[in-house]
Motif scaffolding. Structure first.
Motif, mmCIF file in Angstrom:
data_model
loop_
_atom_site.group_PDB
_atom_site.id
_atom_site.type_symbol
_atom_site.label_atom_id
_atom_site.label_comp_id
_atom_site.label_asym_id
_atom_site.label_seq_id
_atom_site.Cartn_x
_atom_site.Cartn_y
_atom_site.Cartn_z
ATOM 1 N N MET A 2 -6.426 16.695 6.193
ATOM 2 C CA MET A 2 -5.031 16.293 6.242
ATOM 3 C C MET A 2 -4.414 16.291 4.843
ATOM 4 O O MET A 2 -5.107 16.134 3.833
ATOM 5 C CB MET A 2 -4.913 14.890 6.841
ATOM 6 N N LEU A 3 -3.101 16.478 4.806
ATOM 7 C CA LEU A 3 -2.336 16.230 3.594
ATOM 8 C C LEU A 3 -2.150 14.719 3.456
ATOM 9 O O LEU A 3 -1.615 14.085 4.365
ATOM 10 C CB LEU A 3 -0.953 16.885 3.685
ATOM 11 N N THR A 4 -2.584 14.156 2.369
ATOM 12 C CA THR A 4 -2.398 12.716 2.153
ATOM 13 C C THR A 4 -1.371 12.528 1.052
ATOM 14 O O THR A 4 -1.478 13.109 -0.033
ATOM 15 C CB THR A 4 -3.717 12.041 1.761
ATOM 16 N N LEU A 5 -0.383 11.708 1.330
ATOM 17 C CA LEU A 5 0.764 11.585 0.438
ATOM 18 C C LEU A 5 1.252 10.140 0.444
ATOM 19 O O LEU A 5 1.428 9.549 1.510
ATOM 20 C CB LEU A 5 1.886 12.506 0.940
ATOM 21 N N PRO A 6 1.474 9.536 -0.737
ATOM 22 C CA PRO A 6 2.019 8.179 -0.758
ATOM 23 C C PRO A 6 3.522 8.199 -0.439
ATOM 24 O O PRO A 6 4.332 8.677 -1.231
ATOM 25 C CB PRO A 6 1.758 7.709 -2.193
ATOM 26 N N GLY A 7 3.874 7.701 0.723
ATOM 27 C CA GLY A 7 5.268 7.693 1.149
ATOM 28 C C GLY A 7 5.943 6.389 0.767
ATOM 29 O O GLY A 7 5.535 5.314 1.233
ATOM 30 N N ARG A 8 6.951 6.480 -0.088
ATOM 31 C CA ARG A 8 7.661 5.271 -0.502
ATOM 32 C C ARG A 8 8.812 4.995 0.455
ATOM 33 O O ARG A 8 9.520 5.920 0.877
ATOM 34 C CB ARG A 8 8.197 5.451 -1.928
ATOM 35 N N TYR A 9 8.992 3.731 0.809
ATOM 36 C CA TYR A 9 10.126 3.329 1.641
ATOM 37 C C TYR A 9 10.658 2.002 1.109
ATOM 38 O O TYR A 9 10.083 1.408 0.193
ATOM 39 C CB TYR A 9 9.742 3.240 3.120
ATOM 40 N N TYR A 10 11.781 1.569 1.679
ATOM 41 C CA TYR A 10 12.448 0.364 1.163
ATOM 42 C C TYR A 10 12.600 -0.647 2.289
ATOM 43 O O TYR A 10 13.154 -0.344 3.347
ATOM 44 C CB TYR A 10 13.816 0.702 0.584
ATOM 45 N N ARG A 11 12.122 -1.874 2.036
ATOM 46 C CA ARG A 11 12.158 -2.927 3.057
ATOM 47 C C ARG A 11 13.415 -3.794 2.871
ATOM 48 O O ARG A 11 13.600 -4.401 1.813
ATOM 49 C CB ARG A 11 10.901 -3.790 2.952
ATOM 50 N N LEU A 12 14.241 -3.843 3.894
ATOM 51 C CA LEU A 12 15.475 -4.629 3.858
ATOM 52 C C LEU A 12 15.261 -6.065 4.336
ATOM 53 O O LEU A 12 16.153 -6.898 4.165
ATOM 54 C CB LEU A 12 16.538 -3.953 4.726
#
Length: 247
Positions: A2-12
């Motif tokens: 698999m492609l492993t990638l750190p996905g950044r997101y924002y918690r409201l």
């Protein structure tokens, strides 16, 4: 693998007044179901010694920052996607037969940008032409759109589904407008979106130039309301792990 990638997101949460803010999730992307989408990276002026942009004015004035983003971030990320076997799909503007003098979008462009697309987009022209360095390669679909979203009255959705794409890694311009609308509609259609945040940009208003706040807020919108972001370096490294001898 698999492609492993750190996905950044924002918690409201827990509240808009006191959000938890950024977090990362280790994403696993199936290379057989991951597409690389390039939105509106057209225009002459990205090749070595290319002065085709000289003489253009207004919103089509060549931008050295966008040139750097294309050459130093988008192109290496695209090349990594190609080596990893990911389908690469391009979205571009064009002068649609459906556009007429009375079309409100055309009038909006004239009113706010002083550009009549009925003239400016008439091909051939340097505005919509591709520089060789970022032009679609053999077999790579080129989806032509009229409005901001790459999904509006186009075959983008069917092109992606024909390739069994579920996850979309997206780069290009502009982070608030065409790319922003395209990734929002991708989420509507069930695609998981990962925007490479150093591969996008938007124009800044006079009051947002310090700190490039318009682009910051565009990326924050994506991280809060659409999907994830990562960097081109992280994506390239992830692709390299799939290709023997490329790491």
């Amino acid at each position: 693998m698999m492609l492993t990638l750190p996905g950044r997101y924002y918690r409201l949460h827990p509240s808009f007044d006191n959000p938890l803010g950024h977090a990362e999730e280790q994403l696993e992307l199936d290379p057989a179901r991951t597409g690389f989408l390039i939105v509106d990276a057209y225009g002459r002026g990205f090749d070595d010694d290319d002065d085709a942009g000289e003489g253009r004015t207004g919103i089509y004035t060549p931008d050295p920052v966008i040139r750097r983003i294309v050459r130093e971030h988008i192109v290496p990320a695209r090349d990594a996607a190609r080596r990893a076997g990911l389908p690469v799909v391009h979205v571009t503007n064009h002068l649609s037969p459906g556009l007429a003098e009375s079309t409100e979008w055309r009038n909006l462009s004239m009113r706010t940008c002083d550009v009549d697309v009925l003239e400016a987009w008439r091909e051939p022209n340097d505005v919509l032409a591709y520089s060789d360095v970022v032009a679609p390669g053999p077999g790579e679909p080129l989806i032509r759109k009229q409005m901001y979203s790459g999904f509006y009255e186009t075959t983008l959705d069917s092109t992606l589904r024909a390739r069994d794409v579920k996850d979309l890694v997206v780069v290009g311009f502009d982070s608030r407008i065409c790319l922003g609308n395209t990734v929002t509609e991708a989420m509507y259609r069930g695609y998981r979106v990962i925007v490479l945040r150093d591969c996008v940009r938007t124009f800044e208003y006079p009051e947002t130039r310090d700190g490039e706040l318009a682009n910051l807020l565009a990326i924050r919108y994506i991280e809060s309301n659409v999907g994830y972001t990562a960097t081109s370096e992280e994506f390239i490294a992830s692709c390299a792990r799939l290709v023997p001898g490329d790491a």
